[in-house]
Design an enzyme around this catalytic site. Structure first.
Site, PDB file in Angstrom:
ATOM      1  N   ARG A 157     -24.712 -85.940  48.460  1.00 28.65           N
ATOM      2  CA  ARG A 157     -25.381 -84.729  48.923  1.00 28.65           C
ATOM      3  C   ARG A 157     -24.808 -84.364  50.289  1.00 28.65           C
ATOM      4  NH1 ARG A 157     -29.715 -88.242  47.233  1.00 28.65           N
ATOM      5  NH2 ARG A 157     -30.815 -87.455  45.386  1.00 28.65           N
ATOM      6  N   LYS A 181     -32.372 -89.403  49.980  1.00 24.46           N
ATOM      7  CA  LYS A 181     -33.673 -88.786  50.201  1.00 24.46           C
ATOM      8  C   LYS A 181     -34.719 -89.851  50.515  1.00 24.46           C
ATOM      9  CE  LYS A 181     -33.177 -84.569  47.467  1.00 24.46           C
ATOM     10  NZ  LYS A 181     -33.723 -83.763  46.346  1.00 24.46           N
ATOM     11  N   HIS A 252     -22.562 -78.901  46.852  1.00 30.84           N
ATOM     12  CA  HIS A 252     -23.291 -79.597  45.792  1.00 30.84           C
ATOM     13  C   HIS A 252     -22.561 -79.515  44.453  1.00 30.84           C
ATOM     14  CE1 HIS A 252     -27.056 -81.763  45.726  1.00 30.84           C
ATOM     15  NE2 HIS A 252     -27.314 -81.321  44.509  1.00 30.84           N
ATOM     16  N   ARG A 255     -20.777 -82.641  43.708  1.00 32.51           N
ATOM     17  CA  ARG A 255     -21.682 -83.709  43.246  1.00 32.51           C
ATOM     18  C   ARG A 255     -21.943 -83.543  41.745  1.00 32.51           C
ATOM     19  NH1 ARG A 255     -25.952 -87.258  44.807  1.00 32.51           N
ATOM     20  NH2 ARG A 255     -27.965 -86.836  43.835  1.00 32.51           N
ATOM     21  N   HIS A 278     -30.789 -90.904  42.075  1.00 32.03           N
ATOM     22  CA  HIS A 278     -31.934 -90.255  41.443  1.00 32.03           C
ATOM     23  C   HIS A 278     -33.044 -91.277  41.210  1.00 32.03           C
ATOM     24  CE1 HIS A 278     -29.300 -86.844  39.575  1.00 32.03           C
ATOM     25  NE2 HIS A 278     -29.644 -86.593  40.820  1.00 32.03           N
ATOM     26  N   TYR A 287     -27.243 -83.853  33.203  1.00 31.60           N
ATOM     27  CA  TYR A 287     -25.784 -83.903  33.086  1.00 31.60           C
ATOM     28  C   TYR A 287     -25.314 -84.214  31.668  1.00 31.60           C
ATOM     29  CZ  TYR A 287     -25.901 -83.781  38.118  1.00 31.60           C
ATOM     30  OH  TYR A 287     -26.125 -83.396  39.409  1.00 31.60           O
TER      31      TYR A 287
END
Length: 306
Positions: A157, A181, A252, A255, A278, A287
């Site tokens: 990210r 995150k 992004h 990514r 994730h 994806y």
């Protein structure tokens, strides 16, 4: 009833998100922005600005009706979700007994597939980087190439890239440590080519007068300060324009391309989940979109009745 102002409530909510939930600065900023959008709506309405303690479901419905005319469904859904979390917080702190957003329905969202680049597209973007580009005596061409390669080869990210530290580089082991995150750390493999490009930049970096707070930050501007998210977007935008690609491309996008290319080449979805950071594999499952030609290839290769 509390005499606290909206500003006080929002500030306390911000502290809660940072300290109790461990959310990133960018995520917290989005929550604050959405709440302030509601405050602006209340200020412009004919009614008196009520406290978040006294706000009703009817008022929330009026607000949602207004933004439904102005914003895309995905943005509406994010705002409604953010407000629901804010009022849940007020219940948690015993300011309210009920959540006025609980019965508010979010707009239906279709599956939004991430934009991706082909390997050829990525090679095209990298090929237009001027390795001799200098600004104020600092060679930034090699830095920009290392940035693009790092985004694509590690699936980072933007916030993870700008926060990457020299002490996070474990080249002997073939990994970098990434702070994602909620400050959750993960180790991501890094290829020899990307290591090589970063090492070139590290040699250039030694000759920059670096700000004290950025001593351990990998990617810097010519002044020796940490790069901002906006600067990364600007670098990518200029390269895309120079490449002539007629696509909407952001940092992004690299990514997304990282994950898609891994999946198309047979990588395990669980492994991709861990590398992307994730929390849920359902996020990674987006994806699994594959174009029709890829599906035909799978059938022709593996099905007994091909």
């Amino acid at each position: 009833m509390s005499s606290m102002s909206w500003t006080s409530f929002i500030t306390d909510f911000e502290h809660f998100l940072r300290l109790e939930r461990g959310l990133s600065v960018n995520t917290i900023s989005n929550y604050k922005y959405d709440i302030k959008r509601l405050v602006t709506f209340l200020e412009k309405s004919n009614t008196k600005l009520v406290s978040p303690i006294d706000i009703t479901e009817a008022t929330i419905q009026e607000f949602v009706y207004k933004i439904s005319k102005e914003l895309k469904s995905r943005t509406q859904a994010r705002i409604i979700s953010g407000l629901r979390i804010f009022f849940d917080y007020l219940i948690f702190e015993n300011y309210r007994d009920t959540n006025p957003v609980d019965q508010i329905e979010s707009p239906r969202l279709g599956l939004k597939l991430p934009d991706t680049l082909s390997v050829k597209d990525i090679d095209t973007i990298i090929s237009v980087i001027d390795l001799n580009y200098q600004f104020r005596g600092v060679n930034l061409g090699h830095r920009n190439k290392a940035i693009v390669e790092c985004l694509y080869s590690c699936g980072l990210r933007v916030s993870e890239l700008t926060g990457l530290k020299i002490s996070d580089l474990f080249f002997d082991e073939g990994f970098i440590k990434v702070s994602g995150k909620g400050n959750k750390e993960r180790f991501v493999p890094i290829g020899k080519n990307t290591q090589y490009l970063i090492n070139i930049w590290l040699d250039i970096r030694k000759h920059i007068d670096i700000a004290q707070e950025s001593k351990d930050i990998l990617f810097l501007n010519y002044k020796g300060n940490k790069l901002t998210r906006a600067m990364i977007f600007t670098i990518i935008k200029k390269l895309v324009n120079k490449s002539g690609l007629q696509k909407t491309i952001s940092p992004h996008t690299f990514r997304h391309s990282f994950a898609t290319h891994l999946l198309e080449n047979g990588a395990d979805l669980r492994a991709i989940q861990l590398m992307l950071g994730h929390e849920s594999i359902t996020t990674t499952e987006i994806y699994t979109h594959i174009d029709k030609s890829q599906l035909n290839k799978v059938i022709n290769t593996f099905h007994p009745r091909k």
